[in-house]
Design an enzyme around this catalytic site. Structure first.
Site, PDB file in Angstrom:
ATOM      1  N   SER A 176      -8.294  29.061 -35.265  1.00  0.00           N
ATOM      2  CA  SER A 176      -9.164  27.992 -34.797  1.00  0.00           C
ATOM      3  C   SER A 176     -10.534  28.064 -35.459  1.00  0.00           C
ATOM      4  O   SER A 176     -11.287  29.012 -35.254  1.00  0.00           O
ATOM      5  CB  SER A 176      -9.321  28.067 -33.269  1.00  0.00           C
ATOM      6  OG  SER A 176     -10.388  27.226 -32.864  1.00  0.00           O
ATOM      7  N   ASP A 329      -4.812  18.264 -37.447  1.00  0.00           N
ATOM      8  CA  ASP A 329      -5.009  16.971 -36.782  1.00  0.00           C
ATOM      9  C   ASP A 329      -4.088  15.884 -37.332  1.00  0.00           C
ATOM     10  O   ASP A 329      -4.103  14.746 -36.840  1.00  0.00           O
ATOM     11  CB  ASP A 329      -6.464  16.519 -36.940  1.00  0.00           C
ATOM     12  CG  ASP A 329      -7.414  17.422 -36.160  1.00  0.00           C
ATOM     13  OD1 ASP A 329      -6.998  17.999 -35.138  1.00  0.00           O
ATOM     14  OD2 ASP A 329      -8.582  17.565 -36.582  1.00  0.00           O
ATOM     15  N   ARG A 360      -0.601  17.066 -27.742  1.00  0.00           N
ATOM     16  CA  ARG A 360      -0.160  16.226 -28.863  1.00  0.00           C
ATOM     17  C   ARG A 360       1.285  16.455 -29.262  1.00  0.00           C
ATOM     18  O   ARG A 360       1.889  15.589 -29.898  1.00  0.00           O
ATOM     19  CB  ARG A 360      -1.051  16.484 -30.087  1.00  0.00           C
ATOM     20  CG  ARG A 360      -2.157  15.518 -30.187  1.00  0.00           C
ATOM     21  CD  ARG A 360      -2.897  15.608 -31.484  1.00  0.00           C
ATOM     22  NE  ARG A 360      -4.162  14.919 -31.273  1.00  0.00           N
ATOM     23  CZ  ARG A 360      -5.271  15.171 -31.923  1.00  0.00           C
ATOM     24  NH1 ARG A 360      -5.297  16.123 -32.843  1.00  0.00           N
ATOM     25  NH2 ARG A 360      -6.354  14.482 -31.678  1.00  0.00           N
TER      26      ARG A 360
END
Ligand code: S3P
Length: 447
Positions: A176, A329, A360
Site C-alpha cells: 500500500s 485501481d 470492489r
C-alpha cells in the site's frame, strides 16, 4: 450503503455507441500526485505553484484540510498557489477534518498529523467511514502519537499528535502506497532516520515529490525485488513548482472504451507513465490492444507521454498477482475489457480490492454478472469467461456503491454492449474525474 451527502443521485442509461470514438481527450490531473502536491507544498517553506491539479472532490477535501491546518491555498486561473507553513508549524484545526470519499487524503494526512503537536478529529463519507484505518493507526502510534477510533478502527477518529515523534522503522504487511506514504510523511517531523520496507514496490510519487522539494530520500532494493526507503528528520521542504500529469488511472476508462467500440481511434496527451502505474497498459497490450506512446518525456520529475489507442479484437489474459500494485485501481475497467474479450481471463491476487471505496471485488463481479458476463471468484482471483464481442452483454442495473471507478466502468461497459446498461448513480465520478461525461461526449460517446 447510503449517500448521506446532499448531492442528488444521478442515474444514467448507456447504450451501445452508434459510432466510433474519435479525437483527443484531455484527462484531468493525477489524483495521487495532486494530493501529495497540496500536502507537501503546505509543509514547505515558500510559495509553490501547481499546474494541472485535479479539481476533483477528493483533492478539494485535501485542500480544505490543509487550509484548516494553516496553509494558504488559492486558485488563480488554472494555477493553484500554496504558501506553506513549514514542517512542524501546522496549526490545530478548529473543526473536524472531513476527508469525504478519499482514503488517500485520510491516510496520508494521518501520517502528517501524528508528528505535529496538535489534536485533530477526522471523518469522511459513508464509504470512507467503512474503510480500515488500522493499517496506518497501528504503525503510526509507534511514534508516540495516539489515535482514538470507532470500533474496528474506523473513522471518525481523534488524532493526538506529538511534537517529539520517534522515527519509525516499518515493513509493510500489505502492498500500500498510502501506508508507505503515511510513515514517510510522519518521519518528516521525527528526529532521526525513518525506514520503510515494502516487499512489493508500490507507486513512488511521495518519494519523487519529497526529492523535488529538496528532501534527501534514499531508495534501496531488497533481494526479493522490494524496496527500502529512508529519510532523516526533521526535514526542510523548499517550495518548488509542480506540474501534475494526466492521471493514467482516469485515462484507463476512455482507453478501454476506445479499444472496445469498433473503429475507434483516440489520443490522450500528457498521461503519467510512471512504471509503477502502468500495469493496465501492459496488460491491455498482452490482450491484443493497439496502444502506442508518442512524445515520451519527463515533466515535473515524472515520465509522461501521449497515448494513442485504436480499437482491436481483445483476447483473454492471465495477470500475475505481483502486477496488482501497478494497476490496483484499474481492475474494474480491466474486468469490463475481459468480458468482451475472447477466451478466459484470470486476474490474480485481488484481496486489496475488498477494501477500496467499495468492496470492489464483489462489486465488479456484480457489475459483470448483472450484464450477462460469466465470472467467478476463486480465493483472491477473478476469472472471467469472455464473450468475444458484445453479444449477450448488457441489460443490467449496476449498483455503484459510492465508488467512482465502478460508475465509469459501468459506462464503458454500456458503450460496447449489445443491450443498454443502467447505472444507479454517477455522482461520485466527480471524486476523481470531473467532467467525465462531457469529455467522453467530446470523443463521440452518446451519453
Ligand atoms: C493511492 C494508493 C492506492 C490507490 C489509491 C491511491 C495513493 O491505495 O488505490 O487510489 O495515492 O497512494 P493503496 O495504497 O491503499 O493500495
Amino acid at each position: 450503503m447510503q449517500n448521506h451527502s446532499s448531492s442528488p443521485v444521478l442515474p444514467l442509461t448507456v447504450s451501445r455507441n452508434p459510432a466510433p470514438l474519435a479525437g483527443t481527450i484531455r484527462v484531468p490531473g493525477d489524483k495521487s500526485i495532486s494530493h501529495r502536491a497540496l500536502m507537501l507544498a503546505s509543509l514547505a517553506e515558500g510559495r509553490t505553484v501547481v499546474t494541472g491539479l485535479l479539481e476533483g472532490e477528493d483533492v478539494l477535501r485535501t485542500a480544505d484540510a490543509m487550509r484548516a491546518l494553516g496553509a494558504r491555498i488559492a486558485r488563480e486561473g488554472d494555477r493553484w498557489v500554496i504558501d506553506g507553513s513549514g514542517v512542524g508549524a501546522l496549526q490545530e484545526p478548529e473543526d473536524v477534518l472531513d476527508m469525504g470519499n478519499s482514503g488517500t487524503a485520510a491516510r496520508l494526512l494521518s501520517g502528517i498529523l501524528s508528528s505535529h503537536a496538535i489534536t485533530s478529529f477526522m471523518t469522511g463519507d459513508a464509504s470512507l467511514r467503512s474503510r480500515p484505518m488500522r493499517r496506518v493507526t497501528q504503525p503510526l502510534s509507534g511514534n508516540g502519537s495516539c489515535f482514538a477510533t470507532r470500533k474496528g478502527e474506523k473513522l471518525p477518529m481523534a488524532i493526538i499528535g506529538t511534537g517529539e515523534a520517534a522515527p519509525l522503522t516499518y515493513c509493510l504487511p500489505v502492498a500500500s502506497a498510502q501506508v508507505k506514504s503515511a510513515i514517510l510523511l510522519a518521519g518528516l517531523n521525527a528526529r532521526g532516520r525513518t525506514r520503510v520496507e515494502e516487499p512489493v514496490a508500490t507507486r513512488d510519487h511521495t518519494e519523487n515529490m519529497l526529492r523535488h522539494f529538496g528532501v534527501p530520500v534514499e531508495v534501496g532494493r531488497t533481494d526479493t525485488g522490494g524496496r527500502v526507503i529512508t529519510l532523516t528528520g526533521p526535514a526542510k521542504l523548499t517550495a518548488r513548482d509542480v506540474v501534475v500529469p494526466a492521471d493514467p488511472s482516469s485515462a484507463a476508462f476512455p482507453i478501454v472504451a476506445a479499444s472496445l467500440v469498433p473503429g475507434s481511434e483516440i489520443r490522450l496527451p500528457g498521461v503519467g507513465l510512471n512504471p509503477l502505474r502502468t500495469g493496465l497498459f501492459q496488460t491491455l497490450r498482452e490482450m491484443g490492444a493497439v496502444l502506442d506512446i508518442e512524445n515520451a518525456r519527463i515533466e515535473g520529475g515524472e515520465p509522461v507521454g501521449d497515448i494513442v489507442v485504436r480499437s482491436a479484437a481483445l483476447h483473454g489474459v492471465d495477470v500475475p498477482a505481483d502486477r496488482a500494485p501497478s494497476m490496483i485501481d484499474e481492475y474494474p475497467v480491466l474486468a469490463v475489457a475481459c468480458a468482451f474479450a475472447s477466451g478466459v481471463s484470470r486476474l490474480r491476487g485481488l484481496d486489496e480490492l475488498r477494501v477500496k471505496e467499495s468492496d470492489r471485488l464483489a462489486a465488479t463481479v456484480a457489475l459483470l454478472r448483472v450484464n450477462g458476463a460469466v465470472v467467478r471468484v476463486e480465493g483472491d482471483d477473478m476469472i472471467i469467461e469472455g464473450r468475444g464481442g458484445p453479444s449477450g452483454l448488457g441489460g443490467g442495473l449496476v449498483e455503484t456503491k459510492m465508488d467512482h471507478r465502478l460508475a465509469m466502468s459501468a459506462i464503458v461497459f454500456g458503450l460496447a454492449a449489445e443491450s443498454p446498461v443502467r447505472v444507479d448513480d454517477t455522482g461520485f465520478i466527480n471524486t476523481s474525474f470531473p467532467g467525465f461525461v462531457g469529455l467522453m461526449a467530446g470523443i463521440g460517446a452518446e451519453l
